[in-house]
Every structure is written in structure tokens, then in C-alpha cells.
Design a protein around this motif. Structure first.
Motif, PDB file in Angstrom:
ATOM      1  N   HIS A   1       0.559   3.545  -2.341  1.00 29.13           N
ATOM      2  CA  HIS A   1      -0.467   4.414  -2.749  1.00 29.13           C
ATOM      3  C   HIS A   1       0.021   5.911  -3.341  1.00 29.13           C
ATOM      4  O   HIS A   1      -0.122   6.753  -2.645  1.00 29.13           O
ATOM      5  CB  HIS A   1      -1.451   4.780  -1.378  1.00 29.13           C
ATOM      6  CG  HIS A   1      -2.283   3.571  -1.232  1.00 29.13           C
ATOM      7  ND1 HIS A   1      -3.284   3.375  -2.412  1.00 29.13           N
ATOM      8  CD2 HIS A   1      -2.547   2.536  -0.466  1.00 29.13           C
ATOM      9  CE1 HIS A   1      -4.012   2.267  -2.040  1.00 29.13           C
ATOM     10  NE2 HIS A   1      -3.697   1.926  -0.845  1.00 29.13           N
TER      11      HIS A   1
ATOM     12  N   ASP B   1       0.596  -1.180   0.033  1.00 32.08           N
ATOM     13  CA  ASP B   1       0.042  -0.123  -0.124  1.00 32.08           C
ATOM     14  C   ASP B   1       0.797   1.222   0.000  1.00 32.08           C
ATOM     15  O   ASP B   1       0.741   2.050   0.741  1.00 32.08           O
ATOM     16  CB  ASP B   1      -0.940  -0.203   1.188  1.00 32.08           C
ATOM     17  CG  ASP B   1      -2.030  -1.361   0.998  1.00 32.08           C
ATOM     18  OD1 ASP B   1      -2.967  -0.967   0.288  1.00 32.08           O
ATOM     19  OD2 ASP B   1      -1.591  -2.304   1.494  1.00 32.08           O
TER      20      ASP B   1
ATOM     21  N   HIS C   1      -2.515  -9.383  -1.976  1.00 34.12           N
ATOM     22  CA  HIS C   1      -2.818  -8.094  -1.369  1.00 34.12           C
ATOM     23  C   HIS C   1      -3.832  -8.252  -0.336  1.00 34.12           C
ATOM     24  O   HIS C   1      -3.559  -7.854   1.113  1.00 34.12           O
ATOM     25  CB  HIS C   1      -3.480  -7.156  -2.460  1.00 34.12           C
ATOM     26  CG  HIS C   1      -3.810  -5.932  -1.915  1.00 34.12           C
ATOM     27  ND1 HIS C   1      -2.947  -5.047  -1.467  1.00 34.12           N
ATOM     28  CD2 HIS C   1      -5.232  -5.340  -2.004  1.00 34.12           C
ATOM     29  CE1 HIS C   1      -3.385  -3.771  -1.210  1.00 34.12           C
ATOM     30  NE2 HIS C   1      -4.909  -4.043  -1.354  1.00 34.12           N
TER      31      HIS C   1
ATOM     32  N   HIS D   1      -3.417  -4.376   2.267  1.00 35.72           N
ATOM     33  CA  HIS D   1      -4.826  -4.044   2.293  1.00 35.72           C
ATOM     34  C   HIS D   1      -5.575  -3.318   3.216  1.00 35.72           C
ATOM     35  O   HIS D   1      -6.249  -2.348   3.304  1.00 35.72           O
ATOM     36  CB  HIS D   1      -5.542  -5.158   1.811  1.00 35.72           C
ATOM     37  CG  HIS D   1      -7.028  -5.171   1.289  1.00 35.72           C
ATOM     38  ND1 HIS D   1      -7.147  -4.044   0.323  1.00 35.72           N
ATOM     39  CD2 HIS D   1      -8.214  -5.629   1.346  1.00 35.72           C
ATOM     40  CE1 HIS D   1      -8.682  -3.812   0.008  1.00 35.72           C
ATOM     41  NE2 HIS D   1      -9.220  -5.077   0.660  1.00 35.72           N
TER      42      HIS D   1
ATOM     43  N   ASP E   1      -1.397  -2.269  -4.409  1.00 33.32           N
ATOM     44  CA  ASP E   1      -1.786  -0.970  -4.164  1.00 33.32           C
ATOM     45  C   ASP E   1      -0.520   0.099  -4.111  1.00 33.32           C
ATOM     46  O   ASP E   1      -0.147   0.663  -3.232  1.00 33.32           O
ATOM     47  CB  ASP E   1      -2.771  -0.739  -2.769  1.00 33.32           C
ATOM     48  CG  ASP E   1      -4.255  -1.012  -3.110  1.00 33.32           C
ATOM     49  OD1 ASP E   1      -4.216  -1.692  -4.107  1.00 33.32           O
ATOM     50  OD2 ASP E   1      -4.828  -1.059  -2.105  1.00 33.32           O
TER      51      ASP E   1
ATOM     52  N   HIS F   1      -3.894  -1.877   5.842  1.00 32.28           N
ATOM     53  CA  HIS F   1      -3.212  -0.558   6.300  1.00 32.28           C
ATOM     54  C   HIS F   1      -2.661  -0.608   7.678  1.00 32.28           C
ATOM     55  O   HIS F   1      -2.613   0.346   8.313  1.00 32.28           O
ATOM     56  CB  HIS F   1      -3.888   0.662   5.710  1.00 32.28           C
ATOM     57  CG  HIS F   1      -3.890   0.933   4.421  1.00 32.28           C
ATOM     58  ND1 HIS F   1      -4.012   2.310   3.793  1.00 32.28           N
ATOM     59  CD2 HIS F   1      -4.317   0.067   3.333  1.00 32.28           C
ATOM     60  CE1 HIS F   1      -4.193   2.057   2.700  1.00 32.28           C
ATOM     61  NE2 HIS F   1      -4.299   0.971   2.171  1.00 32.28           N
TER      62      HIS F   1
ATOM     63  N   HIS G   1      -6.793  -1.285  -5.745  1.00 36.06           N
ATOM     64  CA  HIS G   1      -6.329   0.225  -6.623  1.00 36.06           C
ATOM     65  C   HIS G   1      -5.672   0.101  -7.924  1.00 36.06           C
ATOM     66  O   HIS G   1      -5.854   0.993  -8.786  1.00 36.06           O
ATOM     67  CB  HIS G   1      -5.748   1.162  -5.472  1.00 36.06           C
ATOM     68  CG  HIS G   1      -6.524   1.646  -4.352  1.00 36.06           C
ATOM     69  ND1 HIS G   1      -7.132   2.993  -4.353  1.00 36.06           N
ATOM     70  CD2 HIS G   1      -7.109   1.012  -3.345  1.00 36.06           C
ATOM     71  CE1 HIS G   1      -7.822   3.025  -3.387  1.00 36.06           C
ATOM     72  NE2 HIS G   1      -7.781   1.902  -2.905  1.00 36.06           N
TER      73      HIS G   1
HETATM   74 ZN    ZN Z   1      -4.412   0.045   0.220  1.00 33.00          ZN
END
Ligand code: ZN
Length: 246
Positions: A10, A8, A113, A146, A34, A148, A61
Motif C-alpha cells: 500500500h 498489501d 490477493h 487482502h 495491493d 491485512h 487497489h
Molecule cells: Zn489491501
């Protein structure tokens, strides 16, 4: 061999760079999906990831940004950020994200994920879920992202119906794999958008020589990322939450 385990990211380049500075020389990155979504630097994060030896699996994502999962399943801010991301991505980066696999098996670990049984969508939060997911792992241990939230699920090897135990790893905790009798599902937390009330970057460092995994937290320049997001017109709540890690 030293491996940084990241999830993540991101599209938060400042956070990603902080991880690499903290980890020092590593032989590989294992990425749990992600890479993009929410943040301001999708192409920059993909360039940096691809410049290093790495393995990566697909997150919701990543596939949302290239039309492989339906954005109707995202909340409004996530969807707006994903649509923005989709417009920014270079053709090469779109192809890279489209081609990511749902799971990878590397040594003793399976990388996904969300969860082994539902790699894109399941949030693995409860010990009972960890137990159910063991049947979907062909390797001794699993690595997930996933949520976080950094997490350790420790399970017996026997399928005896006993629930797994869940722990919230403290910063600097080292899991000794040699001492581990059972099976583990580990979540390193999120690089680019932590949600456990700690705004610092979260990741994990696997040392294959001594067989340990260390959970790490690192401060980074949150304001740099927030300023970019505001300049680009990304949803304000997504920028604001980075200050508090929620
Ligand atoms: Zn995420």
C-alpha cells in the motif's frame, strides 16, 4: 532459497524498506497484491519491488488505480487515495499493474490477493471459507492477503466436510511444512497498513531448505509515512490509522 512473502504494501515505502532490512538477503519476493493504494509512495514502492527478483499478483487497489476495477466499490477514503495514486503513476508502472495476473502457482503454493475462488474481492476470514476455497487450489497450499490480518487456516487433506481450523499467528511463529499433514492457507498480514491492532509491519519468511514459514513483525518509521501523507493531502483517517494498526 529464502523468500519474503509480502502483501498489501500500500505505497508505504518506510514499511517496505523495514521488511527488506529485517529479511536480510532473500532470493525472491512473493507479493500478494495491493502494492499501491492508501499510502504516499506508489512509484517508489513499484521501483523498489521491480528492482528485486519477484513475483506479484493483482490486488483490488492495483487494478483500481489503473481503471481495471470500478472505484464505486471502494469506500470514500480508499477511492480518493486510489484516484490520487492513479494521477501519480508513471506510464511504465501503469502497464506493470495492468499486466499483473490474478493467480500464480509457485511450487507447493498458489498466490492470490483475496481468495482462490475470488482473487480480487473475497476477504478470507472464516474457517468455512477456507474449506470452500480448497476446491479452487490446484496446489497443496495457498497464500492470500487482502484482510491485512495475519492468519493460518489449517485443513485436512480429505474433502470430508470438516471445517478448517483458524489460528492467529504470534510474532516469530514458525510453521514447519514437513510436519504439516494437511493443507494450509496462510495470510502474512499487511506490510503497509496492518489492521490487527499492531502497528508493526507484518510479513512472512519462507525457507525452502528447512521447509518453514516464519511470521514476522517489524517496527518502522510510521511518522515518516504519516508526514508525507499529510503533506500530500491524502485522507487524514488513512494516516491516523497507521499509528494504531486498525
Ligand atoms: Zn489491501
Amino acid at each position: 532459497m529464502r523468500v519474503a512473502i509480502l502483501s498489501d504494501i500500500h505505497s508505504n515505502l518506510a514499511a517496505f524498506e523495514a521488511v527488506l532490512r529485517d529479511a536480510g538477503s532473500v532470493d525472491a519476493l512473493w507479493c500478494l497484491g495491493d502494492v499501491v493504494g492508501y499510502g504516499p509512495d506508489p512509484n517508489e514502492c513499484l521501483d523498489l519491488l521491480q528492482s528485486l527478483p519477484h513475483y506479484c499478483v493483482a490486488g483490488n487497489h492495483d487494478w483500481g488505480a489503473v481503471g481495471k476495477v470500478n472505484l464505486e466499490d471502494f469506500n470514500e477514503d480508499a477511492r480518493r487515495a486510489c484516484e490520487w495514486t492513479s494521477r501519480q503513476l508513471t506510464l511504465d508502472h501503469r502497464r506493470y499493474l495492468e499486466a499483473l495476473s490474478l493467480r500464480l502457482e509457485l511450487g507447493h503454493f498458489t498466490l492470490v490477493h483475496g481468495s482462490p475462488r475470488n482473487p480480487i474481492w473475497e476477504y478470507l476470514v472464516y474457517p468455512s471459507q477456507a474449506r470452500e476455497n480448497l476446491a479452487h487450489l490446484q496446489t497443496p497450499h495457498g497464500l492470500v492477503g487482502h484482510t491485512h490480518m495475519p492468519a493460518i487456516f489449517s485443513c485436512s487433506t480429505e474433502d470430508d466436510g470438516q471445517p478448517c481450523q483458524a489460528f492467529r499467528p504470534v510474532t516469530g511463529l514458525k510453521v514447519d511444512l514437513k510436519e504439516t499433514k494437511g493443507r494450509l492457507i496462510l495470510n502474512p498480514g499487511s506490510v503497509g497498513q496492518p489492521r490487527d491492532g499492531n502497528a508493526q509491519v507484518a510479513y512472512a519468511l519462507l525457507d525452502m531448505e528447512v521447509e518453514t514459514i516464519e511470521f514476522r513483525r517489524v517496527p518502522y518509521d510510521v511518522h515518516r509515512t504519516q508526514a508525507k501523507m499529510r503533506r500530500l493531502g491524502l485522507p487524514e483517517p488513512l494516516a491516523a490509522r497507521l499509528s494504531v494498526g486498525r
